[in-house]
Design an enzyme around this catalytic site. Structure first.
Site, PDB file in Angstrom:
ATOM      1  N   HIS A 175      46.229  31.789   3.982  1.00  8.69           N
ATOM      2  CA  HIS A 175      46.902  31.052   2.639  1.00  8.69           C
ATOM      3  C   HIS A 175      46.278  29.883   2.440  1.00  8.69           C
ATOM      4  O   HIS A 175      46.091  29.591   1.411  1.00  8.69           O
ATOM      5  CB  HIS A 175      48.260  31.211   3.000  1.00  8.69           C
ATOM      6  CG  HIS A 175      49.407  30.604   2.051  1.00  8.69           C
ATOM      7  ND1 HIS A 175      50.091  31.528   1.147  1.00  8.69           N
ATOM      8  CD2 HIS A 175      49.482  29.406   1.489  1.00  8.69           C
ATOM      9  CE1 HIS A 175      50.628  30.532   0.288  1.00  8.69           C
ATOM     10  NE2 HIS A 175      50.450  29.615   0.411  1.00  8.69           N
ATOM     11  N   GLU A 176      46.459  29.023   3.613  1.00  9.05           N
ATOM     12  CA  GLU A 176      46.064  27.569   3.517  1.00  9.05           C
ATOM     13  C   GLU A 176      44.406  27.381   3.058  1.00  9.05           C
ATOM     14  O   GLU A 176      44.243  26.523   2.122  1.00  9.05           O
ATOM     15  CB  GLU A 176      46.396  26.831   4.633  1.00  9.05           C
ATOM     16  CG  GLU A 176      47.933  26.533   4.882  1.00  9.05           C
ATOM     17  CD  GLU A 176      48.659  26.102   3.689  1.00  9.05           C
ATOM     18  OE1 GLU A 176      48.368  25.359   2.890  1.00  9.05           O
ATOM     19  OE2 GLU A 176      49.963  26.426   3.470  1.00  9.05           O
TER      20      GLU A 176
ATOM     21  N   HIS B 227      43.824  27.813  -0.691  1.00 12.29           N
ATOM     22  CA  HIS B 227      44.112  26.894  -1.396  1.00 12.29           C
ATOM     23  C   HIS B 227      42.894  26.063  -1.291  1.00 12.29           C
ATOM     24  O   HIS B 227      42.519  25.357  -2.332  1.00 12.29           O
ATOM     25  CB  HIS B 227      45.509  26.047  -0.654  1.00 12.29           C
ATOM     26  CG  HIS B 227      46.535  26.718  -1.157  1.00 12.29           C
ATOM     27  ND1 HIS B 227      46.986  27.287  -2.524  1.00 12.29           N
ATOM     28  CD2 HIS B 227      47.769  26.987  -0.466  1.00 12.29           C
ATOM     29  CE1 HIS B 227      48.191  27.781  -2.446  1.00 12.29           C
ATOM     30  NE2 HIS B 227      48.738  27.426  -1.338  1.00 12.29           N
TER      31      HIS B 227
END
Length: 207
Positions: free
Chosen positions: A23-24, A27
């Protein structure tokens, strides 16, 4: 408490680390691709879980299934179109979890692991990615959904909505405390689950 450190509880840790890391990283990767060097400078352009880990947030996720990772720092001034850039960066995290949820659902349907610890782990990984994706799409700061909505709103409305940012964490805590978060999440998770189920059936030619 007897099963607190049982096999399933312990399998949550690597499942969480994978879900949070992707997820990170998503980003960071999208922001970097649009010209922002900040994620690279801060060491976030990495699939090493330690780069994204917030120990307290992980513990909260592990025990209470509500927590957080270390936010990726970005600088929208590097983007050619800041609003579009924020939209894409914010979408990247939840979409990465949806992708992992889809892949794990396909693996489950192919029944490659049959039973045992690996099968249990794949199921846990599916659930965490599904829940993390849907949870982060809720339009309450500091969740990704709030940034997505803010980037889609016209200037004045976006500014008014941004003033809610300081109260976002408190709103989330109250939703959890009064048991309202599940009321919001459960139908959304069910809807997304049905969508992934339908798509995976099409891919696997299961009609």
């Amino acid at each position: 408490m007897a099963n607190f450190f049982g096999p399933e509880m312990l399998l949550r840790i690597p499942a969480l680390l994978i879900a949070i890391t992707f997820h990170e990283y998503a980003h960071a990767r999208v922001s970097d691709a649009m010209g922002d060097p900040t994620p690279r400078w801060t060491g976030r352009l990495s699939l090493n879980p330690m780069a994204h880990l917030d120990p307290v947030g992980l513990l909260m996720l592990w025990i209470f299934r509500f927590g957080w990772a270390k936010p990726v720092q970005i600088n929208p001034s590097y983007y050619r179109d800041p609003k579009k850039g924020i939209l894409l960066v914010s979408l990247a995290g939840p979409l990465s979890n949806l992708f992992l949820a889809f892949i794990t659902m396909v693996l489950i349907k192919l029944n490659l692991f049959f039973s045992g610890i690996l099968s249990t782990f794949i199921h846990i990984l599916f659930v965490y990615n599904l829940v993390l994706a849907v949870f982060n799409l809720i339009p309450i700061p500091p969740l990704d959904g709030s940034k997505i909505l803010m980037s889609l709103l016209p200037g004045r409305q976006g500014y008014v909505f941004s003033q809610m940012e300081a109260y976002g964490p408190l709103i989330l805590i109250l939703l959890v405390y009064f048991g309202l978060l599940n009321i919001i999440l459960d139908p959304l998770i069910t809807f997304v689950h049905i969508g992934l189920d339908t798509l995976s059936n099409l891919i696997l030619f299961r009609f």
